[in-house]
Design an enzyme around this catalytic site. Structure first.
Site, PDB file in Angstrom:
ATOM      1  N   HIS A 260       0.853  -1.196   0.000  1.00  0.00           N
ATOM      2  CA  HIS A 260       0.000   0.000   0.000  1.00  0.00           C
ATOM      3  C   HIS A 260       0.881   1.237   0.000  1.00  0.00           C
ATOM      4  O   HIS A 260       1.932   1.243   0.641  1.00  0.00           O
ATOM      5  CB  HIS A 260      -0.901   0.004   1.246  1.00  0.00           C
ATOM      6  CG  HIS A 260      -2.074   0.908   1.122  1.00  0.00           C
ATOM      7  ND1 HIS A 260      -1.990   2.253   1.377  1.00  0.00           N
ATOM      8  CD2 HIS A 260      -3.347   0.667   0.740  1.00  0.00           C
ATOM      9  CE1 HIS A 260      -3.174   2.793   1.171  1.00  0.00           C
ATOM     10  NE2 HIS A 260      -4.018   1.869   0.783  1.00  0.00           N
ATOM     11  N   ASP A 316      -7.952  -5.006   0.049  1.00  0.00           N
ATOM     12  CA  ASP A 316      -8.463  -5.835  -1.047  1.00  0.00           C
ATOM     13  C   ASP A 316      -8.199  -7.328  -0.846  1.00  0.00           C
ATOM     14  O   ASP A 316      -8.832  -8.162  -1.489  1.00  0.00           O
ATOM     15  CB  ASP A 316      -7.836  -5.391  -2.384  1.00  0.00           C
ATOM     16  CG  ASP A 316      -8.448  -4.105  -2.885  1.00  0.00           C
ATOM     17  OD1 ASP A 316      -9.643  -3.894  -2.633  1.00  0.00           O
ATOM     18  OD2 ASP A 316      -7.734  -3.310  -3.515  1.00  0.00           O
TER      19      ASP A 316
HETATM   20  N1  ACO Z   1       4.167  -7.876  -4.335  1.00  0.00           N
HETATM   21  C1  ACO Z   1       5.508  -7.842  -4.502  1.00  0.00           C
HETATM   22  N2  ACO Z   1       6.264  -6.718  -4.417  1.00  0.00           N
HETATM   23  C2  ACO Z   1       5.626  -5.571  -4.173  1.00  0.00           C
HETATM   24  C3  ACO Z   1       4.237  -5.512  -4.010  1.00  0.00           C
HETATM   25  C4  ACO Z   1       3.505  -6.717  -4.089  1.00  0.00           C
HETATM   26  N3  ACO Z   1       2.182  -6.735  -3.958  1.00  0.00           N
HETATM   27  N4  ACO Z   1       3.870  -4.233  -3.782  1.00  0.00           N
HETATM   28  C5  ACO Z   1       4.987  -3.505  -3.808  1.00  0.00           C
HETATM   29  N5  ACO Z   1       6.047  -4.312  -4.053  1.00  0.00           N
HETATM   30  C6  ACO Z   1       7.464  -3.894  -4.088  1.00  0.00           C
HETATM   31  C7  ACO Z   1       7.800  -3.192  -5.403  1.00  0.00           C
HETATM   32  O1  ACO Z   1       8.236  -4.095  -6.374  1.00  0.00           O
HETATM   33  C8  ACO Z   1       8.871  -2.219  -4.968  1.00  0.00           C
HETATM   34  O2  ACO Z   1      10.069  -2.940  -4.839  1.00  0.00           O
HETATM   35  P1  ACO Z   1      11.490  -2.188  -5.192  1.00  0.00           P
HETATM   36  O3  ACO Z   1      11.620  -1.107  -4.158  1.00  0.00           O
HETATM   37  O4  ACO Z   1      12.510  -3.266  -5.091  1.00  0.00           O
HETATM   38  O5  ACO Z   1      11.331  -1.652  -6.567  1.00  0.00           O
HETATM   39  C9  ACO Z   1       8.439  -1.820  -3.554  1.00  0.00           C
HETATM   40  O6  ACO Z   1       7.658  -2.904  -3.072  1.00  0.00           O
HETATM   41  C10 ACO Z   1       7.597  -0.542  -3.522  1.00  0.00           C
HETATM   42  O7  ACO Z   1       6.549  -0.680  -4.465  1.00  0.00           O
HETATM   43  P2  ACO Z   1       5.944   0.531  -5.268  1.00  0.00           P
HETATM   44  O8  ACO Z   1       5.183  -0.021  -6.430  1.00  0.00           O
HETATM   45  O9  ACO Z   1       6.971   1.577  -5.543  1.00  0.00           O
HETATM   46  O10 ACO Z   1       4.986   1.123  -4.177  1.00  0.00           O
HETATM   47  P3  ACO Z   1       3.702   1.988  -4.459  1.00  0.00           P
HETATM   48  O11 ACO Z   1       3.451   2.754  -3.239  1.00  0.00           O
HETATM   49  O12 ACO Z   1       3.827   2.742  -5.728  1.00  0.00           O
HETATM   50  O13 ACO Z   1       2.626   0.827  -4.708  1.00  0.00           O
HETATM   51  C11 ACO Z   1       0.817  -0.566  -4.672  1.00  0.00           C
HETATM   52  C12 ACO Z   1       1.570   0.535  -3.940  1.00  0.00           C
HETATM   53  C13 ACO Z   1       0.504  -0.129  -6.112  1.00  0.00           C
HETATM   54  C14 ACO Z   1      -0.494  -0.792  -3.951  1.00  0.00           C
HETATM   55  C15 ACO Z   1       1.663  -1.863  -4.702  1.00  0.00           C
HETATM   56  O14 ACO Z   1       1.951  -2.273  -3.381  1.00  0.00           O
HETATM   57  C16 ACO Z   1       0.985  -2.987  -5.474  1.00  0.00           C
HETATM   58  O15 ACO Z   1       1.108  -3.039  -6.706  1.00  0.00           O
HETATM   59  N6  ACO Z   1       0.234  -3.883  -4.755  1.00  0.00           N
HETATM   60  C17 ACO Z   1      -0.517  -4.903  -5.428  1.00  0.00           C
HETATM   61  C18 ACO Z   1      -1.808  -4.309  -5.975  1.00  0.00           C
HETATM   62  C19 ACO Z   1      -2.767  -3.947  -4.850  1.00  0.00           C
HETATM   63  O16 ACO Z   1      -2.996  -4.716  -3.927  1.00  0.00           O
HETATM   64  N7  ACO Z   1      -3.405  -2.770  -4.964  1.00  0.00           N
HETATM   65  C20 ACO Z   1      -4.433  -2.320  -4.020  1.00  0.00           C
HETATM   66  C21 ACO Z   1      -3.915  -1.242  -3.122  1.00  0.00           C
HETATM   67  S1  ACO Z   1      -5.122  -0.823  -1.908  1.00  0.00           S
HETATM   68  C22 ACO Z   1      -6.246   0.074  -2.739  1.00  0.00           C
HETATM   69  O17 ACO Z   1      -5.972   0.765  -3.683  1.00  0.00           O
HETATM   70  C23 ACO Z   1      -7.632  -0.007  -2.328  1.00  0.00           C
END
Ligand code: ACO
Length: 378
Positions: A260, A316
């Site tokens: 998140h 979610d």
């Molecule tokens: N699985 C594996 N790795 C992950 C995940 C995940 N679900 N989420 C983040 N990471 C990793 C990224 O690869 C990144 O790694 P790095 O630093 O080595 O590059 C690091 O964690 C940070 O991730 P970002 O994408 O930069 O973080 P951001 O804040 O932009 O993303 C997000 C948040 C989009 C929710 C992300 O965690 C994700 O894609 N989760 C899966 C989709 C999801 O569950 N979305 C719902 C969010 S809640 C809502 O909107 C109601």
């Protein structure tokens, strides 16, 4: 100047609807801890709270509930439009189109300045979105939609309109908790989208269409559907570890429903929904999906990659199990999210009305001073 992207950490408004402490896993609606509200309030009380920054008295609550139910019917033209769509149309695309169309039937749609009119429109849309969601479940299966009843709450009406049967109390209670938990969440992507549209002076329906559009994405509201597809793909609790090794440890995929932008510890909504998923698994005797979800979350939380990045299950993750156990098709998961979030979106739209145009700056990184050559000489 370069930037990390995603407007991370940028404050764009003062709000009084919700407060999130991502490091402590805390969510508050207008002063009230989500844990206190989740089990004891109805979705309509939350709507009132978000619009008025105070909880309603009994009569105010009853009036609001009646107003929503009395305005929840949708015009025949919208039903006919939905019937004309291919049955495999994404339910979020159906919702987006239907809400856009509804503006043509709302006499006040183009009233862009009156906040009271916007509140009334938002209440109409709250009921109508519930009706659209339930109607699409039936239309996609070739069944006739069932009109809403005036005596039911949002959760009850949805359950009733899905089947036409007297709404089951357990299902309504679980759905109500879901609606309460998903109602509002600060400056998330879809809420921001509604604010950007509103700040141009545009109308409530347009703003809500923008919110629905942003919510549809798998990085936002679409993650509940993707999480369930992932649990189904895993298929059995014994497959969790090999699936994790193959898909996650290899860096090929993300676990949907984990991570998140704001929560860097437990998402408090996930903990509450997990309890409800447990209760539904207990009462139905079907534990398979919850067991897969729990094992996958434990596997991730035991892995350094997830620990170092503070990645925890978000709202979610367990809501996918709750909605699936309530008998909803996966395609309906994100529309259900919208059915709740219309409340938060509307509160933000009303707060934003009359505010300043939102117009950030971009950092130009392209070339300068190129010599122009006419098309046939390039
Ligand atoms: N699985 C594996 N790795 C992950 C995940 C995940 N679900 N989420 C983040 N990471 C990793 C990224 O690869 C990144 O790694 P790095 O630093 O080595 O590059 C690091 O964690 C940070 O991730 P970002 O994408 O930069 O973080 P951001 O804040 O932009 O993303 C997000 C948040 C989009 C929710 C992300 O965690 C994700 O894609 N989760 C899966 C989709 C999801 O569950 N979305 C719902 C969010 S809640 C809502 O909107 C109601």
């Amino acid at each position: 100047m370069t930037n990390k992207g995603g407007l991370e950490g940028v404050i764009v408004a003062d709000i009084n609807t919700s407060y999130i402490d991502g490091s402590k896993g805390k969510l508050v609606y207008s002063g009230y801890a989500i844990e206190d509200l989740a089990e004891t309030t109805s979705f309509e009380e939350i709507l009132f709270l978000l619009f008025n920054t105070r909880l309603p008295k009994r009569k105010e609550y009853e009036d609001l509930r009646r107003t929503i139910a009395a305005n929840a019917a949708i015009p025949k033209a919208v039903i006919d439009m939905m019937k004309s769509l291919p049955p495999d149309t994404s339910a979020m695309a159906v919702l987006r189109t239907a809400v856009s169309m509804l503006s043509a039937f709302d006499a006040d749609a183009e009233n862009l300045t009156d906040k009271e009119a916007a509140k009334a429109k938002a209440l109409r849309l709250t009921g109508q979105i519930t009706t659209i969601c339930a109607a699409w479940i039936r239309i996609a299966k070739g069944q006739e939609p069932i009109p809403p009843r005036k005596d039911l709450s949002v959760a009850e009406n949805f359950v009733y309109m899905m089947s036409g049967d007297e709404p089951d109390a357990t299902a309504c209670a679980a759905l109500n908790v879901y609606l309460v938990l998903l109602a509002e969440h600060g400056m998330n992507a879809s809420t921001f989208a509604t604010r950007v549209v509103t700040a141009t002076g545009s109308d409530l329906h347009s703003a809500i269409v923008a919110g629905i559009s942003a919510l549809k994405g798998p990085s936002h509201g679409g993650a509940n559907a993707e999480a369930m597809k992932m649990f189904i793909e895993i298929g059995d609790v014994d497959n969790v570890l090999p699936w994790f090794e193959k898909n996650i440890k290899s860096g090929k995929r993300r676990i949907m429903g984990i991570g998140h932008r704001v929560y860097k510890s437990n998402d408090p909504r996930a903990a509450i929904l997990r309890r409800h998923a447990e209760a539904l698994a207990e009462s139905s005797g079907e534990r398979k999906w919850l067991d897969i979800a729990v094992k996958l979350a434990e596997t991730a939380r035991a892995d350094d990659y997830f620990v170092q990045r503070n990645l925890y299950p978000n709202v979610d993750y367990y809501s996918a199990i709750v909605l699936y156990m309530l008998g909803l098709d996966i395609d309906m998961f994100t529309p259900l999210f919208a059915m709740s979030r219309i409340s938060g979106w509307s509160a933000h739209v009303i707060a934003q009305m009359g505010g300043r145009l939102i117009r950030p700056k971009a950092n130009y990184v392209g070339p300068h001073d190129l010599e122009f050559v006419v098309i046939d000489q390039r």
